[in-house]
Design a protein around this motif. Structure first.
Motif, PDB file in Angstrom:
ATOM      1  N   LEU A   1       0.697  -1.406  -0.031  1.00  0.00           N
ATOM      2  CA  LEU A   1       0.025  -0.014   0.083  1.00  0.00           C
ATOM      3  C   LEU A   1       0.695   1.210  -0.003  1.00  0.00           C
ATOM      4  O   LEU A   1       0.638   2.286  -0.701  1.00  0.00           O
ATOM      5  CB  LEU A   1      -1.018  -0.036   1.117  1.00  0.00           C
ATOM      6  N   GLU A   2       2.025   1.279   0.762  1.00  0.00           N
ATOM      7  CA  GLU A   2       2.791   2.317   0.779  1.00  0.00           C
ATOM      8  C   GLU A   2       3.400   2.635  -0.545  1.00  0.00           C
ATOM      9  O   GLU A   2       3.769   3.694  -0.916  1.00  0.00           O
ATOM     10  CB  GLU A   2       3.837   2.655   1.956  1.00  0.00           C
ATOM     11  N   ILE A   3       4.115   1.395  -1.297  1.00  0.00           N
ATOM     12  CA  ILE A   3       4.429   1.707  -2.262  1.00  0.00           C
ATOM     13  C   ILE A   3       3.547   2.194  -3.400  1.00  0.00           C
ATOM     14  O   ILE A   3       4.036   2.881  -4.230  1.00  0.00           O
ATOM     15  CB  ILE A   3       5.371   0.303  -2.851  1.00  0.00           C
TER      16      ILE A   3
ATOM     17  N   GLN B   1       3.565   5.761  -2.826  1.00  0.00           N
ATOM     18  CA  GLN B   1       4.730   6.731  -3.297  1.00  0.00           C
ATOM     19  C   GLN B   1       4.600   6.543  -4.693  1.00  0.00           C
ATOM     20  O   GLN B   1       5.143   7.484  -5.621  1.00  0.00           O
ATOM     21  CB  GLN B   1       6.011   5.950  -2.720  1.00  0.00           C
ATOM     22  N   GLY B   2       4.256   5.511  -5.230  1.00  0.00           N
ATOM     23  CA  GLY B   2       4.187   5.499  -7.021  1.00  0.00           C
ATOM     24  C   GLY B   2       3.296   6.808  -7.290  1.00  0.00           C
ATOM     25  O   GLY B   2       3.621   7.435  -8.352  1.00  0.00           O
TER      26      GLY B   2
ATOM     27  N   ASP C   1      -4.392  17.879 -13.601  1.00  0.00           N
ATOM     28  CA  ASP C   1      -3.626  16.908 -13.952  1.00  0.00           C
ATOM     29  C   ASP C   1      -4.124  15.644 -13.395  1.00  0.00           C
ATOM     30  O   ASP C   1      -4.907  15.479 -12.366  1.00  0.00           O
ATOM     31  CB  ASP C   1      -2.195  17.218 -13.206  1.00  0.00           C
ATOM     32  N   ARG C   2      -3.963  14.564 -13.900  1.00  0.00           N
ATOM     33  CA  ARG C   2      -4.136  13.202 -13.391  1.00  0.00           C
ATOM     34  C   ARG C   2      -2.541  12.644 -13.334  1.00  0.00           C
ATOM     35  O   ARG C   2      -1.684  12.667 -14.280  1.00  0.00           O
ATOM     36  CB  ARG C   2      -5.003  12.368 -14.476  1.00  0.00           C
ATOM     37  N   ILE C   3      -2.270  12.122 -12.104  1.00  0.00           N
ATOM     38  CA  ILE C   3      -1.276  11.524 -11.956  1.00  0.00           C
ATOM     39  C   ILE C   3      -1.201   9.907 -12.445  1.00  0.00           C
ATOM     40  O   ILE C   3      -2.088   8.983 -11.916  1.00  0.00           O
ATOM     41  CB  ILE C   3      -0.793  11.260 -10.540  1.00  0.00           C
ATOM     42  N   GLU C   4      -0.177   9.567 -13.224  1.00  0.00           N
ATOM     43  CA  GLU C   4       0.044   8.103 -13.688  1.00  0.00           C
ATOM     44  C   GLU C   4       0.991   7.421 -12.624  1.00  0.00           C
ATOM     45  O   GLU C   4       2.165   7.843 -13.002  1.00  0.00           O
ATOM     46  CB  GLU C   4       0.508   7.999 -15.278  1.00  0.00           C
ATOM     47  N   PRO C   5       0.528   6.713 -11.997  1.00  0.00           N
ATOM     48  CA  PRO C   5       1.755   6.273 -10.820  1.00  0.00           C
ATOM     49  C   PRO C   5       2.794   5.516 -11.557  1.00  0.00           C
ATOM     50  O   PRO C   5       2.562   4.722 -12.586  1.00  0.00           O
ATOM     51  CB  PRO C   5       0.878   5.564  -9.825  1.00  0.00           C
ATOM     52  N   LEU C   6       3.823   5.605 -10.892  1.00  0.00           N
ATOM     53  CA  LEU C   6       4.957   4.499 -11.221  1.00  0.00           C
ATOM     54  C   LEU C   6       4.762   3.224 -10.660  1.00  0.00           C
ATOM     55  O   LEU C   6       4.432   2.964  -9.940  1.00  0.00           O
ATOM     56  CB  LEU C   6       6.419   5.204 -10.741  1.00  0.00           C
ATOM     57  N   ASN C   7       5.287   2.258 -11.689  1.00  0.00           N
ATOM     58  CA  ASN C   7       5.089   0.825 -11.336  1.00  0.00           C
ATOM     59  C   ASN C   7       6.370   0.568 -10.105  1.00  0.00           C
ATOM     60  O   ASN C   7       7.287   1.545 -10.107  1.00  0.00           O
ATOM     61  CB  ASN C   7       5.301  -0.031 -12.460  1.00  0.00           C
ATOM     62  N   ASP C   8       6.389  -0.541  -9.801  1.00  0.00           N
ATOM     63  CA  ASP C   8       7.189  -0.697  -8.775  1.00  0.00           C
ATOM     64  C   ASP C   8       8.860  -0.755  -9.101  1.00  0.00           C
ATOM     65  O   ASP C   8       9.548  -0.060  -8.538  1.00  0.00           O
ATOM     66  CB  ASP C   8       7.100  -2.372  -7.990  1.00  0.00           C
ATOM     67  N   GLN C   9       9.123  -1.123 -10.173  1.00  0.00           N
ATOM     68  CA  GLN C   9      10.518  -0.748 -10.686  1.00  0.00           C
ATOM     69  C   GLN C   9      10.820   0.506 -11.158  1.00  0.00           C
ATOM     70  O   GLN C   9      11.865   0.750 -10.701  1.00  0.00           O
ATOM     71  CB  GLN C   9      10.683  -1.760 -11.915  1.00  0.00           C
TER      72      GLN C   9
ATOM     73  N   GLY D   1      12.301  -3.181   0.808  1.00  0.00           N
ATOM     74  CA  GLY D   1      13.121  -3.236   2.286  1.00  0.00           C
ATOM     75  C   GLY D   1      13.145  -1.814   3.084  1.00  0.00           C
ATOM     76  O   GLY D   1      12.974  -1.621   4.008  1.00  0.00           O
ATOM     77  N   GLN D   2      13.377  -0.815   2.117  1.00  0.00           N
ATOM     78  CA  GLN D   2      13.596   0.414   2.491  1.00  0.00           C
ATOM     79  C   GLN D   2      12.033   1.023   3.093  1.00  0.00           C
ATOM     80  O   GLN D   2      12.004   1.581   4.017  1.00  0.00           O
ATOM     81  CB  GLN D   2      14.233   1.369   1.361  1.00  0.00           C
ATOM     82  N   VAL D   3      11.153   0.714   2.098  1.00  0.00           N
ATOM     83  CA  VAL D   3       9.698   0.925   2.591  1.00  0.00           C
ATOM     84  C   VAL D   3       9.445   0.467   4.020  1.00  0.00           C
ATOM     85  O   VAL D   3       8.809   1.136   4.732  1.00  0.00           O
ATOM     86  CB  VAL D   3       8.816   0.597   1.612  1.00  0.00           C
ATOM     87  N   ARG D   4       9.719  -0.889   4.063  1.00  0.00           N
ATOM     88  CA  ARG D   4       9.580  -1.709   5.317  1.00  0.00           C
ATOM     89  C   ARG D   4      10.046  -0.724   6.547  1.00  0.00           C
ATOM     90  O   ARG D   4       9.638  -0.649   7.751  1.00  0.00           O
ATOM     91  CB  ARG D   4       9.801  -2.927   5.333  1.00  0.00           C
ATOM     92  N   LEU D   5      11.485  -0.412   6.442  1.00  0.00           N
ATOM     93  CA  LEU D   5      11.966   0.121   7.386  1.00  0.00           C
ATOM     94  C   LEU D   5      11.449   1.612   7.631  1.00  0.00           C
ATOM     95  O   LEU D   5      11.297   1.826   9.011  1.00  0.00           O
ATOM     96  CB  LEU D   5      13.435   0.492   6.770  1.00  0.00           C
ATOM     97  N   ALA D   6      10.959   2.378   6.641  1.00  0.00           N
ATOM     98  CA  ALA D   6      10.323   3.534   6.896  1.00  0.00           C
ATOM     99  C   ALA D   6       9.169   3.115   7.645  1.00  0.00           C
ATOM    100  O   ALA D   6       8.593   4.265   8.592  1.00  0.00           O
ATOM    101  CB  ALA D   6      10.082   4.170   5.525  1.00  0.00           C
TER     102      ALA D   6
END
Length: 484
Positions: free
Chosen positions: A153-155, A158-159, A265-273, A289-294
């Motif tokens: 969900l957090e990714i 952020q996307g 504007d409409r935001i097109e989210p970035l995919n995970d990569q 890993g970084q998201v989990r730590l955050a």
């Protein structure tokens, strides 16, 4: 009504209660003291004044009195006011929390030679109270495990944050961003109290159930009013100014906001990569890993916030005392600024801060007074515990906020300093340190986050019911919850 006389130099001073946490200071300056002050004033005036036909320091006293007598009397009176007030405060160990006000009957009283000068000033002071014993208070600690779905969900969030904006014309859907020409009116005023040619308005997310922030106000039905609209549309949003808004003229006012959508504007989210590469993390595994730590850091911060809130609740319920009325009225602005600092310190996304501040503006009067009560209690505790905030602690907190915002610490400090908010940040740190000192001796009970949140929801519902039964119309204060 209590009175306490004190003599400061040649002045007779009487201190009386004049209301909740308010003192009336009556000062009597002897006739001899008035005469001496005027003689000193005339002496200085004679030595410094040059009049036509007379050398400097040689002008006759009668001429000086005719030309400057009234001004000298007023200047001397003002000097006596200021000096006598300061001496009375110091001698009686009062702690003013507001500006002194001359009582109406004394505002135009003039100095008269040969007569004592008597005047009265009223000022709000820090209330007197006995601190409770804080050793071993019971504190529930919400326990929450960060799972894979929370990371996902957090990714996703952020996307969207780092996604690519595409210009659209509509129809608008959740999370679309509109730039609008805005005019805001209050009550039946013909002229707007606020205008902006390029105000940002975000369509509320589906999870927000239609609620959204508009010009710092929380609008319950913003979503239905803007969804489906398109560029060029005129939109009218009506709401009511919260009773605790910083601007007194907006409290309880009927507010009408007229929007004309200029761009969107409409935001097109970035995919995970794509997000991993955007953040220089190379792989999705590194990103997760970084998201989990955050998320774990944020969870720990929210947990600490929940623990502190229980300390604040204990203190507010354990002590009762009258509050300065005028300071209570001004507390709304301080609540918002303190909350802004607290939210930033807890790592709340800057884009979400204004929405949360809009909720705080809608808090009840009872919660505003509770916050003011805590201000005095925590200040006394910090003083007794000898808790201060060092420059290193202040800079460290700024550095942490700057990292969350993606900006340089020195740049952020300059922004806070220019806004005059360094003092608010330091005070927030001091209050946190005071609560943490109490928590060092607390008795902790671990509870699952679900149980904690259920308890908080019940408390909010109870406050809402109580508020409605009292016909106050105020919105209950938002309660800290464990991170979901």
């Amino acid at each position: 009504m209590s009175t306490s006389p004190a003599t400061v130099e040649s002045n007779q001073v009487k201190i009386e209660d004049a209301g909740p946490a308010r003192k009336k200071i009556t000062v009597t300056v002897s006739a001899d003291a008035v005469k001496a002050r005027l003689e000193t004033g005339f002496g200085a005036l004679k030595n410094e004044t040059a009049l036509p036909g007379f050398r400097k320091g040689r002008a006759p006293r009668e001429l000086l009195q005719r030309r400057f007598g009234d001004a000298l009397l007023k200047e001397t009176r003002d000097q006596i006011h200021s000096e006598a007030y300061g001496q009375a405060i110091e001698a009686n160990k009062l702690q003013p929390v507001g500006n002194p006000e001359m009582t109406p009957e004394c505002r135009d009283v003039a100095l008269e030679v040969g007569k004592p000068f008597i005047f009265s000033i009223e000022v709000e002071v820090a209330p007197e109270f006995t601190l409770p014993n804080t050793d071993g208070i019971e504190v529930k600690r919400p326990i929450f495990e960060i799972k894979d779905e929370h990371v996902d969900l957090e990714i996703r969030r952020q996307g969207y944050r780092f996604g690519n904006a595409t210009r659209i014309t509509g129809p608008f859907q959740p999370l679309d961003r509109m730039l609008c020409e805005v005019k805001a009116f209050k009550n039946a005023d013909a002229e707007p109290f606020f205008t902006n040619d390029r105000a940002l308005v975000v369509v509320p997310d589906t999870a927000d159930e239609g609620k959204g922030q508009l010009l710092g106000l929380l609008v319950e039905d913003l979503g239905p009013r803007v969804e489906g609209k398109k560029v060029g549309d005129a939109i009218t949003v009506e709401t009511t100014g919260p009773e605790q808004h910083e601007r007194e003229d907006l409290r309880g006012a009927k507010i009408r906001v007229e929007l004309i959508v200029k761009d969107a504007d409409r935001i097109e989210p970035l995919n995970d990569q794509g997000l991993a590469e955007k953040l220089s993390l190379d792989t999705v595994d590194n990103l997760k890993g970084q998201v989990r730590l955050a998320l774990e850091r944020q969870r720990d911060s929210e947990q600490k916030s929940a623990e502190r809130e229980q300390v604040y609740t204990f203190l507010a319920e354990a002590v009762d005392f009258p509050l300065p009325e005028k300071m209570s009225q001004a507390q709304s602005t301080r609540n918002v600024e303190m909350a802004r600092m607290d939210l930033l310190q807890r790592g709340v996304d800057p884009n979400d801060v204004e929405t949360k501040l809009a909720e705080i503006r809608g808090e009840s009067d009872a919660n505003t007074r509770r916050r003011l009560k805590l201000f005095f209690i925590l200040a006394r505790l910090a003083e007794e515990m000898k808790i201060d905030v060092t420059e290193a602690e202040l800079n460290g907190r700024i550095a942490g906020i700057a990292m969350q915002r993606g900006t340089r610490p020195d740049q952020l400090r300059n922004e806070i300093d220019k806004a005059g908010k360094l003092g608010e940040l330091a005070h927030s740190i001091r209050e946190h340190k005071t609560a943490d000192r109490i928590l060092e001796k607390a008795k902790f009970i671990d509870v699952p986050a679900e149980e904690w949140n259920e308890q908080q929801n019940k408390e909010v519902a109870a406050k809402r019911t109580s508020s409605k039964s009292a016909a106050s119309g105020d919105k209950p204060a938002k309660t800290s919850k464990a991170k979901k």
